[in-house]
Design a protein around this motif. Structure first.
Motif, PDB file in Angstrom:
ATOM      1  N   TYR A 153      28.862  55.593  63.103  1.00  0.00           N
ATOM      2  CA  TYR A 153      27.765  56.472  63.478  1.00  0.00           C
ATOM      3  C   TYR A 153      26.914  56.969  62.315  1.00  0.00           C
ATOM      4  CZ  TYR A 153      30.024  56.487  68.005  1.00  0.00           C
ATOM      5  OH  TYR A 153      30.573  56.101  69.196  1.00  0.00           O
ATOM      6  N   PHE A 154      27.466  56.984  61.118  1.00  0.00           N
ATOM      7  CA  PHE A 154      26.732  57.590  60.008  1.00  0.00           C
ATOM      8  C   PHE A 154      26.382  56.598  58.903  1.00  0.00           C
ATOM      9  CE2 PHE A 154      29.152  60.950  62.093  1.00  0.00           C
ATOM     10  CZ  PHE A 154      28.096  61.793  62.442  1.00  0.00           C
ATOM     11  N   THR A 155      26.336  55.341  59.275  1.00  0.00           N
ATOM     12  CA  THR A 155      25.781  54.277  58.444  1.00  0.00           C
ATOM     13  C   THR A 155      24.868  53.440  59.354  1.00  0.00           C
ATOM     14  OG1 THR A 155      27.506  52.621  58.909  1.00  0.00           O
ATOM     15  CG2 THR A 155      27.958  54.216  57.138  1.00  0.00           C
ATOM     16  N   PRO A 156      24.142  52.481  58.802  1.00  0.00           N
ATOM     17  CA  PRO A 156      23.301  51.624  59.660  1.00  0.00           C
ATOM     18  C   PRO A 156      24.080  50.707  60.603  1.00  0.00           C
ATOM     19  CG  PRO A 156      22.522  51.593  57.390  1.00  0.00           C
ATOM     20  CD  PRO A 156      23.853  52.271  57.368  1.00  0.00           C
ATOM     21  N   TYR A 157      25.399  50.778  60.576  1.00  0.00           N
ATOM     22  CA  TYR A 157      26.251  49.894  61.378  1.00  0.00           C
ATOM     23  C   TYR A 157      25.856  49.925  62.858  1.00  0.00           C
ATOM     24  CZ  TYR A 157      30.819  47.742  62.607  1.00  0.00           C
ATOM     25  OH  TYR A 157      31.821  46.912  63.045  1.00  0.00           O
ATOM     26  N   PHE A 158      25.856  51.104  63.441  1.00  0.00           N
ATOM     27  CA  PHE A 158      25.623  51.231  64.880  1.00  0.00           C
ATOM     28  C   PHE A 158      24.192  50.833  65.255  1.00  0.00           C
ATOM     29  CE2 PHE A 158      24.544  54.063  68.559  1.00  0.00           C
ATOM     30  CZ  PHE A 158      25.301  53.385  69.501  1.00  0.00           C
ATOM     31  N   ALA A 159      23.218  51.303  64.489  1.00  0.00           N
ATOM     32  CA  ALA A 159      21.824  50.966  64.796  1.00  0.00           C
ATOM     33  C   ALA A 159      21.577  49.469  64.684  1.00  0.00           C
ATOM     34  CB  ALA A 159      20.896  51.732  63.854  1.00  0.00           C
ATOM     35  N   THR A 160      22.208  48.838  63.711  1.00  0.00           N
ATOM     36  CA  THR A 160      22.056  47.389  63.563  1.00  0.00           C
ATOM     37  C   THR A 160      22.750  46.650  64.701  1.00  0.00           C
ATOM     38  OG1 THR A 160      22.028  47.693  61.156  1.00  0.00           O
ATOM     39  CG2 THR A 160      22.372  45.446  61.981  1.00  0.00           C
ATOM     40  N   ALA A 161      23.916  47.151  65.124  1.00  0.00           N
ATOM     41  CA  ALA A 161      24.650  46.506  66.217  1.00  0.00           C
ATOM     42  C   ALA A 161      23.862  46.546  67.521  1.00  0.00           C
ATOM     43  CB  ALA A 161      26.011  47.176  66.398  1.00  0.00           C
ATOM     44  N   LEU A 162      23.033  47.567  67.717  1.00  0.00           N
ATOM     45  CA  LEU A 162      22.212  47.624  68.915  1.00  0.00           C
ATOM     46  C   LEU A 162      21.175  46.497  68.949  1.00  0.00           C
ATOM     47  CD1 LEU A 162      21.614  51.486  69.131  1.00  0.00           C
ATOM     48  CD2 LEU A 162      23.022  50.102  70.682  1.00  0.00           C
ATOM     49  N   ARG A 163      20.765  46.035  67.778  1.00  0.00           N
ATOM     50  CA  ARG A 163      19.756  44.972  67.698  1.00  0.00           C
ATOM     51  C   ARG A 163      20.365  43.580  67.622  1.00  0.00           C
ATOM     52  NH1 ARG A 163      17.847  48.525  63.700  1.00  0.00           N
ATOM     53  NH2 ARG A 163      18.484  47.034  62.092  1.00  0.00           N
ATOM     54  N   VAL A 164      21.570  43.483  67.054  1.00  0.00           N
ATOM     55  CA  VAL A 164      22.187  42.180  66.797  1.00  0.00           C
ATOM     56  C   VAL A 164      23.412  42.030  67.700  1.00  0.00           C
ATOM     57  CG1 VAL A 164      23.184  40.677  65.043  1.00  0.00           C
ATOM     58  CG2 VAL A 164      21.389  42.318  64.407  1.00  0.00           C
ATOM     59  N   HIS A 223      25.607  67.287  64.840  1.00  0.00           N
ATOM     60  CA  HIS A 223      24.778  66.688  63.799  1.00  0.00           C
ATOM     61  C   HIS A 223      23.301  66.900  64.127  1.00  0.00           C
ATOM     62  CE1 HIS A 223      24.276  64.251  60.278  1.00  0.00           C
ATOM     63  NE2 HIS A 223      23.573  63.324  60.903  1.00  0.00           N
ATOM     64  N   GLY A 224      22.545  67.386  63.151  1.00  0.00           N
ATOM     65  CA  GLY A 224      21.142  67.682  63.401  1.00  0.00           C
ATOM     66  C   GLY A 224      20.243  66.462  63.411  1.00  0.00           C
ATOM     67  N   THR A 225      20.657  65.407  62.704  1.00  0.00           N
ATOM     68  CA  THR A 225      19.841  64.193  62.626  1.00  0.00           C
ATOM     69  C   THR A 225      20.246  63.233  63.731  1.00  0.00           C
ATOM     70  OG1 THR A 225      19.722  64.456  60.227  1.00  0.00           O
ATOM     71  CG2 THR A 225      19.133  62.305  61.130  1.00  0.00           C
ATOM     72  N   LEU A 226      19.281  62.586  64.334  1.00  0.00           N
ATOM     73  CA  LEU A 226      19.566  61.633  65.389  1.00  0.00           C
ATOM     74  C   LEU A 226      20.296  60.416  64.846  1.00  0.00           C
ATOM     75  CD1 LEU A 226      16.229  61.635  67.438  1.00  0.00           C
ATOM     76  CD2 LEU A 226      18.428  62.631  68.109  1.00  0.00           C
ATOM     77  N   ILE A 227      21.292  59.954  65.585  1.00  0.00           N
ATOM     78  CA  ILE A 227      22.031  58.737  65.247  1.00  0.00           C
ATOM     79  C   ILE A 227      21.355  57.570  65.969  1.00  0.00           C
ATOM     80  CG2 ILE A 227      24.257  57.568  65.411  1.00  0.00           C
ATOM     81  CD1 ILE A 227      25.551  60.365  65.409  1.00  0.00           C
ATOM     82  N   ALA A 228      20.980  56.557  65.193  1.00  0.00           N
ATOM     83  CA  ALA A 228      20.180  55.453  65.736  1.00  0.00           C
ATOM     84  C   ALA A 228      18.950  56.010  66.462  1.00  0.00           C
ATOM     85  CB  ALA A 228      21.012  54.569  66.663  1.00  0.00           C
TER      86      ALA A 228
END
Length: 339
Positions: A153-164, A223-228
Motif C-alpha cells: 500500500y505504501f509503495t508503487p506496488y499496488f498502483a502498478t498492479a492495478l495497471r499490469v 493515512h491522509g494521502t490517497l493510496i493509488a
C-alpha cells in the motif's frame, strides 16, 4: 480495465457483490492444483488403512481454497479496480484468512504421511532447511507479513498492479505465501519450529501477531494521502463514495478482518495445547502403570504378599520374646501391618 473507457459498472449492492463473478485463470489453476494434490494425499493415506479427519479436509477446501476463490473471482475482484475497499478485503483475505484455512488442513503433515519414506524424508529436510527455518522463524515471519502489507500500500506496488495484470496476479500469490509463512508452521503437527516454541510460546506469538496484523488497517484508515489515488480518482464511478471515505472503509475492513481472524487462530492453538496436555498426561499414566506393576508381585496362591515384618516378630528366642512382651505391656500393636 481500459483507462479510456467511460463505461462504469453498475452501482455496487449486496446482491451484486454476491452475484457478480469473473474467471481468474491463474487463481483457478492454483486452486485446482492445490485441491488435487490434497485430495491425492488424503486418498493415499486412507488407501493405506490410515485415517484423515474430515474436519481438516473441510477446512482446507472450504476456508482455504474457498477464500482464494472468493477473493480472486467474486464481486470483490469485479469491483476492485473501481473501489478501494474491495481490493483491501481481497488482500487481507489472501494474507490472513486463506492461510488459516490451509493451515487447519495441515498439508505438511499430510504430505509426510502420504509420500513414500524417501519422499517424506525430503519434505522434512526442506521444512528443516536453513532457508525455510529462517523465513518461518517466529517474529521473522510476523515481520514479513507486516512488511508485505505495508509494501503493497505504501509503495508503487499496488498502483502498478492495478495497471499490469500479471503483477496483480503476482501480488495475490505474494500475499498468500507471506501469510502461510507464519500460520502453517504454528498449526502443523510436524516439528517445523524450534523446540523452545512450546504451545504457551506459540499462543503468545499468535496474540502478538494479532496486534501486528491490525497495524496496516489502522495506518490505511488514518493515512491522509490517497493510496493509488491517481487511479481511483480517474476510475471512481459517479455512484461511489468519496475517495477518501472509500479508503477509510477499506482500512476499517482490513482491521476488522484481521481481528476476526486472530480469534479463531488463537482458539485453535489453545485447543491443540489442551489436546497435547491430555495426551501427555495419558502417556505418563501408562508409563507409571508399567513401571509400578512389578512393585507388587503376586504370591504363588494369587494373593499379594504381606509387607516385611520386623525381626522380633519372626524370630524365635528369648530376646525376641522379651521385645514382644515389652511391646504388649506399653500397648503397642503387635502386627507390623498396623503400624
Amino acid at each position: 480495465m481500459n483507462e479510456l473507457s467511460a463505461v462504469y459498472l453498475p452501482e455496487l449492492t449486496a446482491g451484486r457483490l454476491l452475484g457478480s463473478w469473473h474467471l481468474d485463470v491463474p487463481a483457478l489453476l492454483l486452486v485446482v492444483a492445490l485441491g488435487v494434490l490434497y485430495g491425492w494425499g488424503v486418498a493415499r493415506v486412507r488407501g493405506r488403512g490410515g485415517s484423515w479427519p474430515f474436519a481438516r479436509l473441510a477446512a482446507f477446501v472450504v476456508l482455504g481454497l474457498g477464500t482464494i476463490v472468493v477473493a480472486t473471482m467474486s464481486g470483490l475482484a469485479v469491483y476492485d479496480h473501481e473501489l478501494f475497499w474491495p481490493a483491501t478485503v481481497q488482500n487481507v483475505a489472501l494474507d490472513l484468512l486463506a492461510p488459516l484455512g490451509l493451515a487447519l488442513g495441515d498439508p505438511m503433515r499430510l504430505a509426510v504421511e502420504a509420500l513414500p519414506e524417501g519422499g517424506a524424508g525430503r519434505v522434512r529436510r526442506v521444512m528443516t532447511g536453513r532457508l525455510v527455518r529462517t523465513l518461518t522463524f517466529p517474529l521473522v515471519s510476523t515481520v514479513l507479513v507486516l512488511a508485505t502489507e505495508l509494501t503493497v500500500y505504501f509503495t508503487p506496488y499496488f498502483a502498478t498492479a492495478l495497471r499490469v495484470g500479471w503483477l496483480h496476479e503476482l501480488m495475490y500469490l505474494h500475499l498468500l505465501l507471506a501469510g502461510c509463512l507464519f500460520v502453517l508452521p504454528v498449526l502443523t503437527r510436524e516439528e517445523a519450529l524450534p523446540a523452545w516454541c512450546t504451545h504457551p510460546v506459540r499462543a503468545a506469538l499468535v496474540f502478538l501477531d494479532g496486534i501486528v496484523d491490525a497495524v496496516p488497517g489502522l495506518v490505511v484508515m488514518t493515512h491522509g494521502t490517497l493510496i493509488a489515488g491517481a487511479w481511483y480518482l480517474h476510475h471512481a464511478p459517479p455512484w461511489s463514495p468519496d475517495v477518501h471515505h472509500d479508503q477509510q472503509i477499506g482500512g476499517g475492513a482490513m482491521l476488522g478482518i484481521a481481528e476476526l481472524t486472530a480469534l479463531p487462530f488463537l482458539l485453535t492453538l489453545l485447543a491443540q495445547w489442551a489436546r497435547a496436555e491430555r495426551a501427555q498426561s495419558a502417556a505418563l499414566d501408562r508409563r507409571l502403570d508399567v513401571e509400578l506393576a512389578p512393585a507388587t508381585p503376586e504370591s504363588e496362591d494369587g494373593t499379594a504378599p504381606g509387607l516385611v515384618r520386623p525381626w522380633w516378630e519372626t524370630e524365635r528366642g528369648e530376646v525376641a520374646e522379651r521385645v514382644r512382651r515389652q511391646g504388649r505391656e506399653v500397648g503397642q500393636p503387635e502386627g507390623y501391618g498396623d503400624l
